[in-house]
Design a protein around this motif. Structure first.
Motif, PDB file in Angstrom:
ATOM      1  N   ASP A   6       0.845  -1.195   0.000  1.00  0.00           N
ATOM      2  CA  ASP A   6       0.000   0.000   0.000  1.00  0.00           C
ATOM      3  C   ASP A   6       0.877   1.241   0.000  1.00  0.00           C
ATOM      4  OD1 ASP A   6      -2.327  -1.454   0.086  1.00  0.00           O
ATOM      5  OD2 ASP A   6      -2.531  -1.325   2.268  1.00  0.00           O
ATOM      6  N   ILE A   7       0.474   2.216  -0.773  1.00  0.00           N
ATOM      7  CA  ILE A   7       1.103   3.526  -0.708  1.00  0.00           C
ATOM      8  C   ILE A   7       0.293   4.299   0.313  1.00  0.00           C
ATOM      9  CG2 ILE A   7       1.640   5.650  -1.941  1.00  0.00           C
ATOM     10  CD1 ILE A   7       1.687   3.970  -4.521  1.00  0.00           C
ATOM     11  N   LYS A   8       0.957   4.654   1.394  1.00  0.00           N
ATOM     12  CA  LYS A   8       0.190   5.256   2.479  1.00  0.00           C
ATOM     13  C   LYS A   8       1.037   6.293   3.207  1.00  0.00           C
ATOM     14  CE  LYS A   8      -2.319   4.029   6.630  1.00  0.00           C
ATOM     15  NZ  LYS A   8      -2.658   2.968   7.559  1.00  0.00           N
ATOM     16  N   SER A   9       0.525   7.484   3.289  1.00  0.00           N
ATOM     17  CA  SER A   9       1.164   8.509   4.112  1.00  0.00           C
ATOM     18  C   SER A   9       0.350   8.622   5.396  1.00  0.00           C
ATOM     19  CB  SER A   9       1.207   9.849   3.370  1.00  0.00           C
ATOM     20  OG  SER A   9      -0.089  10.265   3.035  1.00  0.00           O
ATOM     21  N   ASP A  10       0.993   9.062   6.439  1.00  0.00           N
ATOM     22  CA  ASP A  10       0.323   9.171   7.733  1.00  0.00           C
ATOM     23  C   ASP A  10       0.428  10.613   8.224  1.00  0.00           C
ATOM     24  OD1 ASP A  10      -0.652   8.995  10.312  1.00  0.00           O
ATOM     25  OD2 ASP A  10       0.333   7.076  10.710  1.00  0.00           O
ATOM     26  N   ASN A  11      -0.547  11.401   7.833  1.00  0.00           N
ATOM     27  CA  ASN A  11      -0.563  12.814   8.197  1.00  0.00           C
ATOM     28  C   ASN A  11      -0.669  13.002   9.705  1.00  0.00           C
ATOM     29  OD1 ASN A  11      -0.241  15.346   7.129  1.00  0.00           O
ATOM     30  ND2 ASN A  11      -2.416  15.738   6.883  1.00  0.00           N
ATOM     31  N   GLY A  12      -1.392  12.106  10.367  1.00  0.00           N
ATOM     32  CA  GLY A  12      -1.540  12.202  11.819  1.00  0.00           C
ATOM     33  C   GLY A  12      -0.218  12.003  12.535  1.00  0.00           C
ATOM     34  N   LEU A  13       0.577  11.048  12.067  1.00  0.00           N
ATOM     35  CA  LEU A  13       1.885  10.805  12.667  1.00  0.00           C
ATOM     36  C   LEU A  13       2.802  11.999  12.431  1.00  0.00           C
ATOM     37  CD1 LEU A  13       3.778   8.865  14.154  1.00  0.00           C
ATOM     38  CD2 LEU A  13       4.369   7.878  11.931  1.00  0.00           C
ATOM     39  N   ALA A  14       2.774  12.537  11.229  1.00  0.00           N
ATOM     40  CA  ALA A  14       3.595  13.718  10.931  1.00  0.00           C
ATOM     41  C   ALA A  14       3.171  14.897  11.805  1.00  0.00           C
ATOM     42  CB  ALA A  14       3.473  14.088   9.451  1.00  0.00           C
ATOM     43  N   SER A  16       1.820  14.707  14.739  1.00  0.00           N
ATOM     44  CA  SER A  16       2.268  14.409  16.094  1.00  0.00           C
ATOM     45  C   SER A  16       3.736  14.793  16.280  1.00  0.00           C
ATOM     46  CB  SER A  16       2.059  12.924  16.388  1.00  0.00           C
ATOM     47  OG  SER A  16       2.611  12.587  17.641  1.00  0.00           O
ATOM     48  N   HIS A  17       4.565  14.412  15.302  1.00  0.00           N
ATOM     49  CA  HIS A  17       5.985  14.771  15.382  1.00  0.00           C
ATOM     50  C   HIS A  17       6.174  16.288  15.284  1.00  0.00           C
ATOM     51  CE1 HIS A  17       7.508  10.752  15.558  1.00  0.00           C
ATOM     52  NE2 HIS A  17       6.998  10.414  14.392  1.00  0.00           N
ATOM     53  N   ALA A  18       5.433  16.925  14.398  1.00  0.00           N
ATOM     54  CA  ALA A  18       5.532  18.378  14.255  1.00  0.00           C
ATOM     55  C   ALA A  18       5.149  19.072  15.559  1.00  0.00           C
ATOM     56  CB  ALA A  18       4.647  18.862  13.106  1.00  0.00           C
ATOM     57  N   ASN A  19       4.111  18.563  16.222  1.00  0.00           N
ATOM     58  CA  ASN A  19       3.698  19.145  17.509  1.00  0.00           C
ATOM     59  C   ASN A  19       4.771  18.953  18.576  1.00  0.00           C
ATOM     60  OD1 ASN A  19       1.263  20.087  16.534  1.00  0.00           O
ATOM     61  ND2 ASN A  19       0.128  18.262  17.140  1.00  0.00           N
ATOM     62  N   SER A  20       5.439  17.796  18.539  1.00  0.00           N
ATOM     63  CA  SER A  20       6.528  17.549  19.498  1.00  0.00           C
ATOM     64  C   SER A  20       7.669  18.538  19.290  1.00  0.00           C
ATOM     65  CB  SER A  20       7.044  16.117  19.364  1.00  0.00           C
ATOM     66  OG  SER A  20       6.057  15.191  19.741  1.00  0.00           O
ATOM     67  N   PHE A  21       8.003  18.774  18.026  1.00  0.00           N
ATOM     68  CA  PHE A  21       9.055  19.745  17.731  1.00  0.00           C
ATOM     69  C   PHE A  21       8.641  21.148  18.172  1.00  0.00           C
ATOM     70  CE2 PHE A  21      10.595  16.595  14.538  1.00  0.00           C
ATOM     71  CZ  PHE A  21      11.878  16.445  15.045  1.00  0.00           C
ATOM     72  N   SER A  22       7.382  21.495  17.938  1.00  0.00           N
ATOM     73  CA  SER A  22       6.899  22.819  18.358  1.00  0.00           C
ATOM     74  C   SER A  22       6.964  22.972  19.867  1.00  0.00           C
ATOM     75  CB  SER A  22       5.462  23.034  17.890  1.00  0.00           C
ATOM     76  OG  SER A  22       5.422  23.194  16.496  1.00  0.00           O
ATOM     77  N   ALA A  23       6.601  21.913  20.583  1.00  0.00           N
ATOM     78  CA  ALA A  23       6.664  21.962  22.047  1.00  0.00           C
ATOM     79  C   ALA A  23       8.106  22.144  22.516  1.00  0.00           C
ATOM     80  CB  ALA A  23       6.064  20.695  22.647  1.00  0.00           C
ATOM     81  N   SER A  70       9.411  22.188  11.975  1.00  0.00           N
ATOM     82  CA  SER A  70       8.109  21.621  12.307  1.00  0.00           C
ATOM     83  C   SER A  70       7.071  21.965  11.233  1.00  0.00           C
ATOM     84  CB  SER A  70       7.655  22.149  13.667  1.00  0.00           C
ATOM     85  OG  SER A  70       6.357  21.742  13.969  1.00  0.00           O
ATOM     86  N   GLN A  71       7.085  23.219  10.794  1.00  0.00           N
ATOM     87  CA  GLN A  71       6.142  23.651   9.752  1.00  0.00           C
ATOM     88  C   GLN A  71       6.441  22.954   8.424  1.00  0.00           C
ATOM     89  OE1 GLN A  71       6.848  27.849  10.057  1.00  0.00           O
ATOM     90  NE2 GLN A  71       5.372  28.128  11.705  1.00  0.00           N
ATOM     91  N   LEU A  72       7.716  22.808   8.098  1.00  0.00           N
ATOM     92  CA  LEU A  72       8.088  22.113   6.863  1.00  0.00           C
ATOM     93  C   LEU A  72       7.695  20.643   6.910  1.00  0.00           C
ATOM     94  CD1 LEU A  72      11.613  23.662   6.179  1.00  0.00           C
ATOM     95  CD2 LEU A  72       9.538  23.992   4.810  1.00  0.00           C
TER      96      LEU A  72
END
Length: 93
Positions: A6-14, A16-23, A70-72
């Motif tokens: 399956d070709i699958k991206s996980d926007n939710g995981l990204a 989550s990581h972006a939010n961690s970086f922002s924190a 994080s934004q990128l």
């Protein structure tokens, strides 16, 4: 015979990581700065004062870079998701 993956991206995981970086960026920016000693005349005070200023500038720069990263990260994830959806629509076509 191998099945196609399956070709699958996980926007939710990204996100989550972006939010961690922002924190982390917020924590760097919220770190308290040491007080400068403007009263005593000890050798090294002026150098220490310069280093405190440099440290503050560097912390702000690092926090800004983490925020940009994080934004990128979130932007790239959104683009991957859009590409995945487009490819899936073409394949199902």
């Amino acid at each position: 015979e191998q099945a196609m993956s399956d070709i699958k991206s996980d926007n939710g995981l990204a996100a989550s990581h972006a939010n961690s970086f922002s924190a982390a960026s917020s924590q760097i920016g919220a770190a308290s700065q040491p007080d400068k000693d403007a009263i005593s005349r000890l050798e090294g005070n002026s150098r220490a004062s310069e280093e405190i200023d440099h440290s503050s500038t560097a912390s702000a720069d690092i926090a800004g870079k983490i925020t940009s990263f994080s934004q990128l990260l979130q932007s790239v994830a959104e683009e991957f998701q859009a590409t995945d959806q487009g490819m899936a629509a073409d394949i199902e076509g």
